[in-house]
Motif scaffolding. Sequence first.
Motif: not given
Lengths: 185, 185
Positions: B149-171
Amino acid sequence: MPRLVAERADALPALGELFREFGFEGTSLSMITVATGLGKGSLYHFFPGGKEEMAAAVLAEIDAWFATHVFEPLRRDPDAAAGIGRMFQAVDAYFRGGGRVCLVGVFSLGDTRERFATTLRTYFAVWGAALTDALSRAGWNPTAAADFAEEILAGIQGALVLSRALDEPAVFSRMLARLRQRAIG
Amino acid sequence: MPRLVAERADALPALGELFREFGFEGTSLSMITVATGLGKGSLYHFFPGGKEEMAAAVLAEIDAWFATHVFEPLRRDPDAAAGIGRMFQAVDAYFRGGGRVCLVGVFSLGDTRERFATTLRTYFAVWGAALTDALSRAGWNPTAAADFAEEILAGIQGALVLSRALDEPAVFSRMLARLRQRAIG
DNA sequence: GTCTATAAAGCGATAGAC
DNA sequence: GTCTATCGCTTTATAGAC
């Protein structure tokens, strides 16, 4: 008695902590003068471009640190698994076991994203490419390596967010241990 | 022709987008008057506590949305796997496939963290507990469920950061698909 | 409830003495 | 290279007319 800030580079650690903690907008020049012990005159002598140049200098220093301690081991260590292990060790040290957030992440989420777009994008893109390469050399097939590299980077960033929100750095440590285990056993 | 903002709640969507995009410090009252079409007089009529009350109201609305569309399905759906599936669907819709960041995450990383500490902590704690419960009911052993559960929540948050930084929502989409696959196949 | 006008403070940045 | 003083602007918030 040596001066604390004798040149531009000496001010970067304090600037980094301020930007990490308060963001770009939240960090004011008066906070910077207190934290660095430098008057506005000196600050503008070192950073003619003002706050934006200070933030850019901090980002450049972070880039250089990761290039040396993270990206290079990933690419150059003949033992790919060992290079990945060094990455996890360096990341844990840099983020102080979850007690310190990532300035690149903070800037990516804020309105600073467009201002430093290239730097932010490059940081994650270079890291992702180096990690994908190391995972491939460690035996992962290319597609799975790229996928897992993305998952590791996101996991790190997300764990920093969660650790901060829950005020529980152990979340970060656990995530790093899990990712390391899956990557190199 | 109906008024766009007839009551306090009508202003919250615009306020949410502003805080998400520019952060708390980066969002000024003048930006808010433009985005909501409300003068300062009206804004302080609806939110006597000013900007801080506006942000708190937005957070409360987000909490309510997640309680209804995410936490409740996780806890109440008799088919635990189906509840988890609904969570992923709701999350994908809410964050618009990675095109929208998480205000709770943004506030957690910034200097707003202390101001809204309880709300931010509770959001992730409640979500984590509900997800752990659902995973347990879906067959995971309790320890592994809490960990994942912890991994899923962190994965969601981190993927939002990465998507934003890379300007690539597919991440973000890829991360959601991976996590969903591991959770319920 | 909504507006304009305005207050008081803080902002980033600059000038100029030393 | 470092300081103080100051500029011009924006900020949050309030007051009071309508």
